[in-house]
Design a protein around this motif. Structure first.
Motif: not given
Lengths: 104, 767
Positions: B614, B658, B660-662, B664, B666, B670-671, B740, B743, B747
């Motif tokens: 990743c 996701n 990459y999001k959890l 962080n 770089k 992302t798609d 996930e 999060s 939100r």
């Protein structure tokens, strides 16, 4: 379905060519072939030249046929025994029978 | 005198054995209690042996209190097994009490502390009162010396008590009957009689293959019996007519021979006898077997029902191989001295255990495990280095690496197997706890255990006791209703608590369930609101409310009882489980009961992992969790209003995690339509998809604990060292799904406290 066993008749003796794979599914047709040979001929020769695999069901049928032939006063013999066949008979403790059939 | 030696080294072994013996005694006592109306004398024998062995060692080390106490204890047990004193419930209670006292005396002796005579003498008097009631003289037949006064052992007696071998499995077996050292290069010969049932061949069983497998174990001769063979006109090819006697000269165990026949044992007559071989007499076992026979038979297993017991035939030389035609006669003329395994299974198992096990310090095994771990890493490193060689050289090395890899894996599995133990050692302590607590709480409870032979790594076993105890206590105290409540709701008078273990997808799953009243969700919510953990306008689902019980410091008990409910309950349980790399979930149905499900790794040393990339980071996903990986197309992706993404796969919608999001990360994909979605199975969220850049391959990795070496990290189960020497993190798929999900909640509610509760993870920071 297993392919049929080929039977040749030479000088009053039936020569049955064994199939390469003598597994359980081949035992029924082997039995039929042997029964028909034994009922018509007193000298039965089995050609084991192509045998690649043997199984207990087929060996039992062969033994029964051999005993029947001997009981009827005929000859049961075997030729061109492959190492596979030989090893199978040895592993099941039946080498003596095989030796006897090969000598017949 | 034994004091002339350095006894310390033997003491360590002695105390280890004492703890095992005490655990065994307790297990047998529980059995005794369960079968009070129909007591198996073998159970009493077993308890007697335990106490007697403890006494033996105590004598050797001169622990006078222990000797004194065990003497009375074993005398009573001896009279019980002789049937001179009837067994009753109060007596069983005293035996339990005596085991406790014995345990504390052992502990004190181990800690070099003086024991308080007041405590154990009271129990000793209770034991003796039964002896007096039974009109028995206070003497044990196994030890005619009364008390400790004469406990000055002769060297022979010391030897009999065992130096480092205090477990005398065969109480009445004279030392002279111990198996002598086997002769050099001597291999025992087994005679294996194998008579297939006529239908054996119909289930695709092939005696030839069995024969070949046998022959792979050693020097082998087969003798066929053709006496059952039908005439050619009658013969049916799919019926088995032949039978055999195999002679096998091998140093493989009898178990290995039995294994060959594992799949046909129900469809044949099988007798395995040892010809000649070690002079293992069956005198003791026969005696014991008779004892068992007179009592309730052992539970039969399909396999055991046909296997005959191994018995030595005292033939100085090997008999000539019987002729095929004479086989049936031979068998009748010289019937083998056999007993069925059912009759003597306990004795047999004991005898096998005696011969085939050694005691090894756990430290040594740990060192071995560690070294195997390092070996796995070195192998991975080597493999990586070879990849940099020119293709010709690398090709030459490939085969060697394949072999090395196979051997390493086998080595690793063998080493891990040493550490595997059945969960029985933990389960065995539960019945007593349930008995005591249910008596104290005035509830009638049956404990049903299943799968106690399920094996798991020793480290996991050690950590299991506390969480299990806690959960069972919780069920008893809060879950199970009082007698009146049960009667009112039309439930059976006796409540049931079920404790089961099974292997599932490379993990061990332990379940604790009860048929009590279930979790009172209203109370949970009230408490949570009261504690300010939840706002009164919450919209939690039932499952989420149930999971609040794992929140730190959360307890709904109105009063703090001494059984459970001190407010430090389930969060500690959860933390313990999580620290083992495990997960715990709760499922509850009001009025019907509660079910706790724990899933733990089988081992804490190595795992098969899928290496994924990743961004520039490499992670490991445990292979047991991976279902498949897919390349979703844009049409299959469905965004939700809260920003989450679902992927449609064969009509099923799967939530995407996701990564990459959890974490962080770089530069990662992302798609989801551009990347790869690894579908994994989670405990709480079913299938979820982890979005990764690519899969790099499978590899066995050595687990390095993050908790021990660093700190726990959400979504990460552990770390490992890859072939290039770099550290990679092993993902915790459930933790990721939680994150996930959390999060998401974050939100939606923007309420951190609530999120923490929902995800069930520890509050801010680390403890």
């Amino acid at each position: 379905m297993t392919e049929a066993f080929e039977i040749k008749v030479e000088n009053d003796k039936a020569i049955l060519a064994l199939l390469p794979i003598l597994d359980m599914s081949a035992a029924d047709s082997l039995l039929d072939a042997l029964r028909s040979c034994v009922s018509s001929y007193s000298h039965l020769v089995l050609d084991a030249s192509v045998v690649e695999r043997i199984s207990t069901p087929c060996i039992q049928v062969l033994l029964a046929a051999a005993f029947k032939v001997e009981k009827n006063g005929g000859r049961f013999s075997m030729k061109n025994v492959t190492p596979t066949f030989e090893r199978g008979m040895r592993d099941l403790g039946l080498s003596d029978y095989l030796r006897k059939w090969s000598e017949n | 005198m034994p004091q002339d030696f350095n006894l310390e080294q033997f003491k360590v072994t002695y105390f280890e054995e004492c703890h095992e013996l005490l655990a065994s005694a307790e297990e047998q006592l529980t059995l005794l209690q369960q079968e009070l109306g129909n007591v198996d004398v073998e159970v009493l024998h077993a308890i007697f042996r335990c106490v007697h062995s403890i006494k033996g060692g105590a004598g050797a080390f001169n622990y006078t209190d222990l000797i004194d106490f065990t003497h009375s204890f074993e005398t009573l047990l001896d009279k019980l097994r002789e049937g001179e004193i009837p067994i009753s419930m109060p007596l069983v209670d005293v035996l339990f009490e005596a085991t406790d006292i014995l345990s504390s005396l052992v502990q004190r002796a181990q800690d070099n502390q003086e024991s308080d005579p007041e405590v154990w003498k009271k129990t000793k008097q209770k034991l003796e009162s039964y002896l007096k009631e039974g009109g028995v003289k206070k003497t044990s037949p196994s030890d005619h010396r009364d008390g400790i006064a004469d406990y000055d052992l002769t060297p022979e007696e010391e030897e009999e008590q065992g130096w480092g071998l205090f477990i005398d499995l065969e109480e009445d077996e004279p030392a002279s009957e111990l198996p002598p050292e086997p002769l050099e290069n001597f291999k025992p010969t087994y005679k294996i009689k194998f008579v297939p049932e006529p239908h054996l061949l119909r289930f695709a069983n092939e005696p030839l293959l069995l024969a070949r497998e046998l022959s792979s174990l050693g020097k082998y001769v087969a003798h066929a019996d053709l006496s059952r063979l039908d005439d050619l006109d009658q013969i049916n090819p799919d019926e088995a007519y032949l039978s055999w006697i195999f002679e096998l000269e091998t140093d493989a165990s009898k178990g290995a021979i039995e294994e060959v026949f594992e799949f046909v044992v129900d469809d044949c007559e099988l007798v395995i006898e040892k010809i000649g071989g070690e002079a293992v007499t069956n005198t003791a076992t026969t005696k014991e077997a008779q004892g068992v026979k007179a009592q309730k038979p052992e539970p039969r297993t399909a396999r055991a029902s046909r296997i005959r017991k191994e018995v030595e035939l005292h033939t100085p030389t090997q008999p000539a191989p019987p002729q095929a035609a004479q086989l049936p006669d031979t068998a009748e003329d010289r019937p083998p001295v056999t007993e069925t395994l059912n009759d003597g299974s306990k004795s047999l198992l004991k005898q096998q255990a005696k011969i085939s096990s050694i005691r090894v310090e756990l430290d040594r095994v740990d060192r071995l495990v560690n070294m195997v771990g390092e070996l796995v890493i070195s192998q991975a490193m080597l493999r990586q280095q070879v990849e940099n060689l020119i293709p010709e050289d690398s090709h030459v090395m490939a085969q060697g690496f394949e072999d090395l890899s196979a051997h390493t894996r086998e080595l690793q599995e063998s080493v891990m197997a040493i550490r595997m133990q059945p969960v029985k050692s933990v389960f065995a302590r539960i019945p007593r706890m349930v008995r005591e607590l249910s008596a104290r709480l005035g509830k009638k409870v049956d404990l049903i255990t299943q799968g106690e032979m399920t094996e798991v790594d020793k480290t996991v076993i050690e950590q299991l006791m506390d969480p299990l105890t806690h959960m069972i206590r919780n069920s008893l105290d809060h879950g199970i209703e009082t007698q009146e409540e049960r009667a009112k709701s039309g439930k059976p008078e006796r409540a049931a608590i079920k404790l089961s273990a099974e292997h599932r997808s490379g993990r061990i799953q332990i379940e604790v369930s009860d048929d009590g009243k279930g979790i009172n969700r209203q109370r949970i919510v009230e408490k949570a609101v009261q504690k300010g953990l939840l706002s009164s306008d919450h919209d939690l689902s039932d499952e989420e409310i149930d999971n609040l019980i794992f929140a730190p410091g959360f307890s709904t008990a109105d009063e703090v009882s001494d059984v459970s409910g001190r407010g430090v309950g389930m969060d500690v349980v959860r933390r313990n489980i999580v620290s083992l790399g495990g997960r715990i979930s709760v499922f509850s149905t009001p009025g019907e009961g509660t079910r706790f499900l724990m899933s733990l790794p089988l081992t804490l040393a190595v795992l098969d992992g899928m290496i994924i990339r990743c961004g520039q980071e490499k992670y490991i996903i445990p292979l047991t969790s991976v279902i498949e990986s897919i390349h979703p197309i844009a049409e299959e992706l469905q965004p939700l209003v809260n920003g989450a993404m679902m992927v449609s796969m064969r009509g099923q919608y799967i939530r995407i995690v996701n990564l990459y999001k959890l974490f962080n990360i770089k530069g990662a994909v992302t798609d989801a339509a551009q990347g790869l979605v690894v579908i994994v199975e989670t405990e709480r969220y079913g299938h979820v998809g982890i979005l990764v850049d690519e899969l790099l391959g499978q590899q066995q990795v050595v687990i390095k604990s993050l908790e021990e070496n660093y700190d726990p990290i959400d979504g990460v189960a552990a770390a490992t060292i890859l072939g290039n020497g770099k550290v990679a993190l092993i993902l915790d798929v459930d933790g990721l799904a939680d994150m996930e999900h959390g999060s998401d909640r974050h939100r939606t509610f923007a309420n951190l406290e609530q999120q923490v509760l929902l995800t069930g993870e520890k509050a801010h920071g680390h403890d």
